[in-house]
Write an enzyme that holds these catalytic residues in place. Sequence first.
Site, PDB file in Angstrom:
ATOM      1  CE1 TYR A  63      -3.223  -3.001   1.243  1.00  0.00           C
ATOM      2  CE2 TYR A  63      -2.323  -3.203   3.217  1.00  0.00           C
ATOM      3  CZ  TYR A  63      -3.000  -3.256   1.979  1.00  0.00           C
ATOM      4  OH  TYR A  63      -3.817  -4.492   2.170  1.00  0.00           O
ATOM      5  NE  ARG A  64      -0.435   7.451  -2.200  1.00  0.00           N
ATOM      6  CZ  ARG A  64      -2.039   7.583  -2.386  1.00  0.00           C
ATOM      7  NH1 ARG A  64      -2.402   7.159  -3.863  1.00  0.00           N
ATOM      8  NH2 ARG A  64      -2.706   8.159  -1.767  1.00  0.00           N
ATOM      9  CG  ASP A  87      -4.583   7.395  -9.937  1.00  0.00           C
ATOM     10  OD1 ASP A  87      -4.429   7.010 -10.939  1.00  0.00           O
ATOM     11  OD2 ASP A  87      -4.803   8.381  -9.971  1.00  0.00           O
TER      12      ASP A  87
END
Length: 502
Positions: free
Chosen positions: A175-176, A284
């Site tokens: 995850y970011r 993104d």
Amino acid sequence: MARDLRGFIKILEERGQLKRISALVDSDMEIAEISNRMLQQGGPGLIFENVKGASFPVAVNLMGTVERICWAMNMEKPEELETLGKKLSMLQQPKPPKKISQAVDFGKVLFDVVKAKPGRDFFPACQQVVVQGDDLDLNKLPLIRPYPGDAGKIITLGLVITRDCETGTPNVGVYRLQLQSQNTMTVHWLSVRGGARHLRKAAERGKKLEVAIALGVDPLIIMAAATPIPVDLSEWLFAGLYGGSGVQLAKCKTVDLEVPADSEFVLEGTITPGEVLPDGPFGDHMGYYGGVEDSPLVRFQCMTHRKDPIYLTTFSGRPPKEEAMMAIALNRIYTPILRQQVSEIVDFFLPMEALSYKAAIISIDKAYPGQARRAALAFWSALPQFTYTKFVIVVDKDINIRDPRQVVWAISSKVDPNRDVFILPNTPFDTLDFASEKLGLGGRMGIDATTKIPPETEHEWGEPLESDPDVAAMVDRRWQEYGLGDLKLGEVDPNLFGYDMK
């Protein structure tokens, strides 16, 4: 086999697929700009040895080609990844063996699972240096900011490890995370992900959720954590199956979690349910900036790392990017599983240019009318990761689905839009897809580009043009005699046919 990041870097260096850059660079956009130019050309992995304001080198683009992904998986060719997919398909839906050979094959897979069990390392390299309390400063990490509109610096290739407070089962996701202060970051995960589920359970019990972030791990473990296949195995077992032996784990210093013992860095912290901060916007994978969302805040109290650690990172954006190369490899792993779910499917492909999940091309062994439509509908429901696939194109088995020229020909010559295109309106959809009229709700399109058979058509289908087999064989034999032996017909430059591909 490489079992840590350094082993993989050594492989790339030995094979001429790594460049070391000693010039001073800035982690704010400059590293991403250099790396992006390499990614566009399928260039080598990069290690920046002199990063402004940082004591640690930065590695990026290590998984920037499908070839290097295969090396990370201890393989040489993408086709070999399907062997791994066959193992996973046996585990996902085991069937009673009908032959001795099938029983033997299943027994081998179960033995592989036993070998994949994680091991323990009581003197892990990842804890050679321990930083706690006021000495912990996340600003000392060379976190990158890829794009000018990004809200801040980010971690992108960290394994985010949490544990279910009810069952004790760990979850490992990629995850970011956005830097918020000297010792805090927000984590951006979807509500359906394992970490988010664990946080909800912790909130129900009035507990904090413990979190560990492992940075700079064996790329094979990253691939295992990024594999969303519904098999009831932990990501550590996945990684062991991928690598052929168990991952060595070590217990964290301040939280009750385990991390890969050879990680370059480990961050240890907690999330207090309900404590959030704005996260984003960031570039993104769709090729646009995403929105701003209130995301859980992680408070870190400890960082451990190896001596002379290497910081591994990447970034999202319009393909080609490293995440797209990973998706191409996962496409191969999914294939045997999809064939088991939808028996008529011969092969399928998720083109990188379609963001590796927005469009799927499926080939089938067509046997009855309406089969292409059935295959498309079955594909959408076969695996959770295909939920957000917007277009499904179905072609005959003799079409090379990885050659866009053949696919476009099939669409142009075999599709009547009135008959062969069908749309499913108002289905749950990707909130990052700005093409939808309403975020989170969108349509899907299926295209039947197969040869039509009655009653799909009321007239005879044309006979396809093919060379005379005897003449073709004669030309093969005489090719050298024609003086054409030096021509390599397999190497085609698409720009010779009107394309503009740079």
